[in-house]
Write a protein that holds these residues in place. Structure first.
Motif, PDB file in Angstrom:
ATOM      1  N   PRO A  74      62.984  23.992  23.917  1.00 46.17           N
ATOM      2  CA  PRO A  74      62.809  24.733  22.665  1.00 46.17           C
ATOM      3  C   PRO A  74      61.596  24.203  21.903  1.00 46.17           C
ATOM      4  O   PRO A  74      61.029  23.165  22.263  1.00 46.17           O
ATOM      5  N   LEU A  75      61.224  24.889  20.878  1.00 48.86           N
ATOM      6  CA  LEU A  75      60.089  24.489  20.073  1.00 48.86           C
ATOM      7  C   LEU A  75      60.404  23.157  19.390  1.00 48.86           C
ATOM      8  O   LEU A  75      61.315  23.078  18.570  1.00 48.86           O
ATOM      9  N   PRO A  76      59.677  22.094  19.758  1.00 51.12           N
ATOM     10  CA  PRO A  76      59.968  20.785  19.168  1.00 51.12           C
ATOM     11  C   PRO A  76      59.310  20.641  17.791  1.00 51.12           C
ATOM     12  O   PRO A  76      58.343  21.337  17.479  1.00 51.12           O
ATOM     13  N   LEU A  77      59.824  19.738  16.980  1.00 50.47           N
ATOM     14  CA  LEU A  77      59.188  19.432  15.701  1.00 50.47           C
ATOM     15  C   LEU A  77      57.904  18.658  15.925  1.00 50.47           C
ATOM     16  O   LEU A  77      56.948  18.802  15.167  1.00 50.47           O
ATOM     17  N   GLY A  78      57.869  17.832  16.969  1.00 49.21           N
ATOM     18  CA  GLY A  78      56.667  17.060  17.267  1.00 49.21           C
ATOM     19  C   GLY A  78      56.665  16.533  18.682  1.00 49.21           C
ATOM     20  O   GLY A  78      57.727  16.276  19.258  1.00 49.21           O
ATOM     21  N   VAL A  79      55.453  16.402  19.240  1.00 47.48           N
ATOM     22  CA  VAL A  79      55.271  15.869  20.584  1.00 47.48           C
ATOM     23  C   VAL A  79      54.000  15.026  20.570  1.00 47.48           C
ATOM     24  O   VAL A  79      52.994  15.433  19.983  1.00 47.48           O
ATOM     25  N   ALA A  80      54.042  13.880  21.213  1.00 45.12           N
ATOM     26  CA  ALA A  80      52.848  13.070  21.444  1.00 45.12           C
ATOM     27  C   ALA A  80      52.870  12.674  22.915  1.00 45.12           C
ATOM     28  O   ALA A  80      53.847  12.080  23.384  1.00 45.12           O
ATOM     29  N   LYS A  81      51.814  13.050  23.642  1.00 48.78           N
ATOM     30  CA  LYS A  81      51.755  12.778  25.083  1.00 48.78           C
ATOM     31  C   LYS A  81      50.357  12.342  25.467  1.00 48.78           C
ATOM     32  O   LYS A  81      49.382  12.705  24.802  1.00 48.78           O
ATOM     33  N   ARG A  82      50.281  11.645  26.564  1.00 48.72           N
ATOM     34  CA  ARG A  82      48.988  11.350  27.175  1.00 48.72           C
ATOM     35  C   ARG A  82      48.787  12.335  28.306  1.00 48.72           C
ATOM     36  O   ARG A  82      49.667  12.516  29.142  1.00 48.72           O
ATOM     37  N   ILE A  83      47.619  12.950  28.309  1.00 50.33           N
ATOM     38  CA  ILE A  83      47.253  13.881  29.370  1.00 50.33           C
ATOM     39  C   ILE A  83      45.926  13.387  29.924  1.00 50.33           C
ATOM     40  O   ILE A  83      44.878  13.629  29.333  1.00 50.33           O
ATOM     41  N   GLY A  84      45.984  12.639  31.023  1.00 47.07           N
ATOM     42  CA  GLY A  84      44.759  12.064  31.572  1.00 47.07           C
ATOM     43  C   GLY A  84      44.099  11.157  30.551  1.00 47.07           C
ATOM     44  O   GLY A  84      44.709  10.224  30.038  1.00 47.07           O
ATOM     45  N   ALA A  85      42.843  11.448  30.207  1.00 49.02           N
ATOM     46  CA  ALA A  85      42.091  10.644  29.240  1.00 49.02           C
ATOM     47  C   ALA A  85      42.365  11.064  27.798  1.00 49.02           C
ATOM     48  O   ALA A  85      41.781  10.512  26.882  1.00 49.02           O
ATOM     49  N   TRP A  86      43.233  12.042  27.603  1.00 48.97           N
ATOM     50  CA  TRP A  86      43.466  12.594  26.269  1.00 48.97           C
ATOM     51  C   TRP A  86      44.782  12.142  25.657  1.00 48.97           C
ATOM     52  O   TRP A  86      45.756  11.875  26.356  1.00 48.97           O
ATOM     53  N   GLU A  87      44.789  12.145  24.330  1.00 50.37           N
ATOM     54  CA  GLU A  87      46.011  12.050  23.544  1.00 50.37           C
ATOM     55  C   GLU A  87      46.288  13.467  23.053  1.00 50.37           C
ATOM     56  O   GLU A  87      45.386  14.122  22.515  1.00 50.37           O
ATOM     57  N   TYR A  88      47.485  13.941  23.238  1.00 55.23           N
ATOM     58  CA  TYR A  88      47.891  15.284  22.814  1.00 55.23           C
ATOM     59  C   TYR A  88      48.967  15.125  21.756  1.00 55.23           C
ATOM     60  O   TYR A  88      49.948  14.407  21.971  1.00 55.23           O
ATOM     61  N   GLU A  89      48.773  15.775  20.615  1.00 57.06           N
ATOM     62  CA  GLU A  89      49.786  15.761  19.559  1.00 57.06           C
ATOM     63  C   GLU A  89      50.054  17.185  19.113  1.00 57.06           C
ATOM     64  O   GLU A  89      49.126  17.951  18.862  1.00 57.06           O
ATOM     65  N   PHE A  90      51.335  17.523  19.010  1.00 56.01           N
ATOM     66  CA  PHE A  90      51.776  18.860  18.615  1.00 56.01           C
ATOM     67  C   PHE A  90      52.840  18.701  17.543  1.00 56.01           C
ATOM     68  O   PHE A  90      53.697  17.819  17.630  1.00 56.01           O
ATOM     69  N   ALA A  91      52.765  19.555  16.530  1.00 56.36           N
ATOM     70  CA  ALA A  91      53.802  19.567  15.494  1.00 56.36           C
ATOM     71  C   ALA A  91      54.107  21.015  15.139  1.00 56.36           C
ATOM     72  O   ALA A  91      53.215  21.875  15.172  1.00 56.36           O
ATOM     73  N   ALA A  92      55.361  21.289  14.818  1.00 58.72           N
ATOM     74  CA  ALA A  92      55.772  22.642  14.443  1.00 58.72           C
ATOM     75  C   ALA A  92      56.756  22.566  13.284  1.00 58.72           C
ATOM     76  O   ALA A  92      57.512  21.597  13.161  1.00 58.72           O
ATOM     77  N   ARG A  93      56.717  23.590  12.462  1.00 53.65           N
ATOM     78  CA  ARG A  93      57.704  23.713  11.385  1.00 53.65           C
ATOM     79  C   ARG A  93      57.951  25.197  11.146  1.00 53.65           C
ATOM     80  O   ARG A  93      57.114  26.037  11.453  1.00 53.65           O
TER      81      ARG A  93
END
Length: 172
Positions: A74-93
């Motif tokens: 489901p749609l998370p409130l927040g996600v922080a992941k490493r994708i290869g050389a990147w930092e990925y951050e997602f937030a939803a409200r």
């Protein structure tokens, strides 16, 4: 860029949205290709959903927020992941607004995105306040985007914010 989407309104509830990373490109109703300082970004409207495809010399990233049959994420409130050389951050409200407030907020957001060179918005036939909008930018070596998914029948606006950037070395 503002467009009227030639489709019926299918994602009818904010609660039906799901999130996924790494999906292949899905059929889109509208697309905006951007070049942001060496990063190729494609904003894609999938009905009341979105998909962003990012490609850079360091790699690729695909974010999808949509009603996805069989999805267990489901749609998370927040996600922080490493994708290869990147930092990925997602937030939803989810914002719940009164009818009058919703109409005003919808007009404000559509005006913001429609005239922005890195913005894409699509409205649905029959409801001027049913829309999906996206806005992207590159800042401080990071690619960022925001999205808005409007559900006027519920008075709900799903707002997402994403940041993708190079991992910073740990301080000593």
């Amino acid at each position: 860029m503002l467009t009227t989407l030639k489709t019926s309104y299918t994602d009818t509830r904010a609660a039906d949205l799901a999130w996924a990373l790494g999906r292949e490109a899905l059929p889109a109703l509208a697309v905006l290709d951007l070049e942001l300082s060496g990063a190729t970004l494609q904003l894609r409207l999938l009905g009341a959903s979105h998909q962003v495809l990012l490609e850079e010399e360091r790699g690729r990233c695909s974010e999808t927020v949509a009603c996805m049959p069989g999805s267990s994420t489901p749609l998370p409130l927040g996600v922080a992941k490493r994708i290869g050389a990147w930092e990925y951050e997602f937030a939803a409200r989810v914002e719940t607004l009164s009818k009058g407030s919703f109409a005003g907020r919808a007009q404000e957001l559509l005006a913001l995105v429609a005239d922005h060179p890195n913005g894409l918005a699509g409205t649905f036939p029959g409801s001027p306040h049913a829309f999906t909008a996206m806005l992207a930018q590159r800042q401080d070596g990071q690619v960022r985007w925001r999205t808005w998914h409007a559900y006027p029948q519920e008075g709900q606006l799903v707002v997402t914010r994403t940041r993708v950037g190079v991992r910073m070395p740990a301080s000593l």
